[in-house]
Design an enzyme around this catalytic site. Structure first.
Site, short mmCIF file in Angstrom:
data_model
loop_
_atom_site.label_atom_id
_atom_site.label_comp_id
_atom_site.label_asym_id
_atom_site.label_seq_id
_atom_site.Cartn_x
_atom_site.Cartn_y
_atom_site.Cartn_z
N CYS A 162 0.86 -1.04 -0.09
CA CYS A 162 0.00 -0.12 -0.04
C CYS A 162 0.90 1.30 0.12
O CYS A 162 0.20 2.33 -0.12
CB CYS A 162 -0.84 0.08 1.10
SG CYS A 162 -2.00 -1.58 1.21
N HIS A 176 -3.48 6.70 2.31
CA HIS A 176 -3.95 5.56 1.81
C HIS A 176 -5.38 4.97 2.50
O HIS A 176 -5.56 5.11 3.52
CB HIS A 176 -2.96 4.11 2.16
CG HIS A 176 -3.20 3.08 1.66
ND1 HIS A 176 -3.92 2.50 0.93
CD2 HIS A 176 -3.41 1.78 2.83
CE1 HIS A 176 -4.37 1.18 1.13
NE2 HIS A 176 -4.01 0.90 2.32
N ASN A 181 -10.16 -1.33 0.57
CA ASN A 181 -8.69 -1.02 0.39
C ASN A 181 -7.94 -1.47 -1.02
O ASN A 181 -8.13 -2.75 -1.13
CB ASN A 181 -8.06 -1.79 1.80
CG ASN A 181 -6.61 -1.57 1.78
OD1 ASN A 181 -5.99 -1.12 0.65
ND2 ASN A 181 -5.92 -1.93 2.72
N1 ACO Z 1 -17.26 -9.80 10.42
C1 ACO Z 1 -17.93 -10.06 11.77
N2 ACO Z 1 -17.14 -10.29 12.96
C2 ACO Z 1 -15.74 -10.25 12.61
C3 ACO Z 1 -15.18 -10.08 11.19
C4 ACO Z 1 -16.05 -9.96 10.11
N3 ACO Z 1 -15.67 -9.50 8.98
N4 ACO Z 1 -13.70 -9.91 11.34
C5 ACO Z 1 -13.36 -10.38 12.58
N5 ACO Z 1 -14.57 -10.37 13.38
C6 ACO Z 1 -14.70 -10.70 14.82
C7 ACO Z 1 -13.37 -11.26 15.33
O1 ACO Z 1 -13.65 -12.95 15.08
C8 ACO Z 1 -13.45 -10.81 16.82
O2 ACO Z 1 -14.33 -11.60 17.48
P1 ACO Z 1 -13.98 -12.17 18.85
O3 ACO Z 1 -13.93 -10.80 19.77
O4 ACO Z 1 -15.16 -13.11 19.28
O5 ACO Z 1 -12.38 -12.78 18.83
C9 ACO Z 1 -14.04 -9.40 16.77
O6 ACO Z 1 -14.78 -9.49 15.41
C10 ACO Z 1 -13.08 -8.28 16.71
O7 ACO Z 1 -12.10 -8.70 15.94
P2 ACO Z 1 -10.70 -7.73 15.73
O8 ACO Z 1 -9.80 -8.20 14.70
O9 ACO Z 1 -10.19 -7.55 17.20
O10 ACO Z 1 -11.32 -6.34 15.08
P3 ACO Z 1 -10.86 -4.98 15.08
O11 ACO Z 1 -11.74 -3.94 15.65
O12 ACO Z 1 -9.45 -5.12 15.27
O13 ACO Z 1 -11.10 -4.82 13.23
C11 ACO Z 1 -9.73 -4.61 11.29
C12 ACO Z 1 -10.45 -5.56 12.51
C13 ACO Z 1 -10.94 -4.04 10.53
C14 ACO Z 1 -9.15 -5.53 10.29
C15 ACO Z 1 -8.91 -3.61 11.98
O14 ACO Z 1 -7.92 -4.14 12.71
C16 ACO Z 1 -8.08 -2.80 10.90
O15 ACO Z 1 -8.77 -2.38 9.90
N6 ACO Z 1 -6.71 -3.03 10.82
C17 ACO Z 1 -6.01 -2.55 10.02
C18 ACO Z 1 -6.07 -3.39 8.74
C19 ACO Z 1 -5.27 -2.52 7.37
O16 ACO Z 1 -5.40 -1.18 7.26
N7 ACO Z 1 -4.45 -3.51 6.77
C20 ACO Z 1 -4.09 -2.83 5.33
C21 ACO Z 1 -3.02 -2.32 5.44
S1 ACO Z 1 -2.43 -1.76 3.85
C22 ACO Z 1 -1.61 -3.00 2.97
O17 ACO Z 1 -0.33 -2.96 2.84
C23 ACO Z 1 -2.40 -4.16 2.35
#
Ligand code: ACO
Length: 337
Positions: A117, A260, A290
């Site tokens: 990214c 980004h 993304n």
């Molecule tokens: N739908 C429903 N529930 C979900 C989903 C989903 N799609 N995905 C995860 N959950 C659940 C998990 O299992 C977890 O359940 P639990 O509490 O029972 O264990 C709960 O939701 C919370 O999960 P988290 O992973 O803690 O959720 P978080 O609030 O951290 O959000 C996310 C996850 C959206 C991925 C966030 O961490 C994020 O955006 N991180 C940055 C990611 C990013 O920007 N990546 C790209 C970088 S760029 C590149 O180079 C490609």
């Protein structure tokens, strides 16, 4: 990190392309155990575009590139160099040469730049070096990714985030310099937080005369979402502050913030940390998710097309992602006279 007083760099024109096929959160929730509410509130994403199987990343990159070339009133043969930022190339030896052939830029050298990214921002800075040394005049910088083909569509924690797209910009030599400062960073010790790894397939190791001959394949995209989130929210504001300082500017001088497009919460947290009003922050993540290296040039193209960027505006552009890598540049956009 550098301040400039040599040859000027100007963003002449932009273009973008996304596939027609849109996958909404509602559709995704019939594929994996998720909901529109969860995805929207945690990420801001409502839909993403997915490339159909008969099309390739080069089709998207070509359309974005031709739009940028046309808007810049150039011909493909005016290009000296093409930099294709992608992490989902269709040939490991590089796809930029396919793009060069597809648009008929017969005089241009072409190479790929892989930095997930952060790929577009690093490519933009790379292009500016060629201009500032006086080597090249017209450079096409393209960010294109089709991570829909690299995610595990049964993994709800990653598949909901990504979409396919391409964006392009023509970077041109000019007597005025638009690129005020930049800062690029890498933290390789954290590379395991976000990766698409190549793994040797143990069944495919053949021992012949005690020499192992082996073959493998790429795994699905793997991500530690929480760590990537924390990394972005802490490093990106710092990088922007450092860049502003290099350019003798403050956050009050910022006209537009183009980050980004990874997660709406990340965008808002970065703007809030810097006390930048949300209406200066460009966001289109709800429509595309993304799109990795494509997200910044797609957003940049949208703001140019909407006529938001005016003569003299200060535009802060920051990318971050796998590597881990991150980078910022500050542009003062000067209309051509
Ligand atoms: N739908 C429903 N529930 C979900 C989903 C989903 N799609 N995905 C995860 N959950 C659940 C998990 O299992 C977890 O359940 P639990 O509490 O029972 O264990 C709960 O939701 C919370 O999960 P988290 O992973 O803690 O959720 P978080 O609030 O951290 O959000 C996310 C996850 C959206 C991925 C966030 O961490 C994020 O955006 N991180 C940055 C990611 C990013 O920007 N990546 C790209 C970088 S760029 C590149 O180079 C490609």
């Amino acid at each position: 990190m550098i301040g400039y007083n040599t040859l000027g760099v100007h963003i002449l024109s932009t273009g973008s392309a996304v596939p027609d096929l849109s996958i909404t959160n509602e559709t995704l929730s019939t594929l994996v155990n998720t909901s529109d509410k969860w995805i929207s509130t945690r990420t801001g994403i409502k839909e993403r575009r997915v490339l159909p199987k008969e099309q390739s990343i080069i089709d998207l990159a070509k359309n974005a590139s031709l739009e940028a070339i046309n808007r810049g009133l150039l011909e493909p043969n005016d290009l000296d160099l093409i930099i294709l930022a992608t992490s989902s190339q269709n040939d490991l030896f590089g796809s930029a040469s396919q793009l060069q052939a597809a648009i008929g830029a017969n005089h241009a050298a072409a190479f790929d730049l892989t930095a997930a990214c952060s790929g577009f921002i690093i490519s933009l800075i790379t292009a500016s070096q060629f201009i500032q040394t006086g080597s090249y005049k017209n450079i096409l910088v393209v960010g294109a990714d089709i991570l829909s083909r690299w995610v595990d569509w049964s993994d709800r924690s990653t598949c909901i985030l990504f979409g396919d797209g391409a964006g392009a910009a023509i970077v041109q030599k000019n007597y005025k310099n638009d690129l005020l400062s930049f800062k690029l960073n890498t933290k390789g010790s954290q590379a395991n937080q976000l990766s698409i790894l190549y793994k040797i397939n143990k069944q495919n190791i053949k021992i012949h005369k005690s020499i192992p001959f082996m073959h493998g394949q790429y795994e699905y995209l793997k991500m530690n979402g929480k760590e990537v989130y924390k990394f972005a929210v802490s490093q990106v504001p710092q990088s922007i502050q450092e860049c502003l300082k290099l350019a003798n500017l403050s956050t009050n001088d910022i006209s537009w913030l183009i980050l980004h497009q990874a997660n709406q919460r990340i965008l808002e947290a970065v703007a809030e940390k810097l006390s930048i009003p949300q209406d200066k922050m460009i966001s289109n993540i709800s429509k595309y998710g993304n799109t990795s290296a494509a997200s910044i040039p797609i957003a940049l193209h949208e703001v140019f097309k909407q006529g938001k960027i005016c003569n003299g505006d200060i535009v802060v552009i920051a990318g971050f992602g796998a590597g881990l890598t991150w980078g910022t540049t500050i542009i003062q956009w000067n209309a051509l006279e």
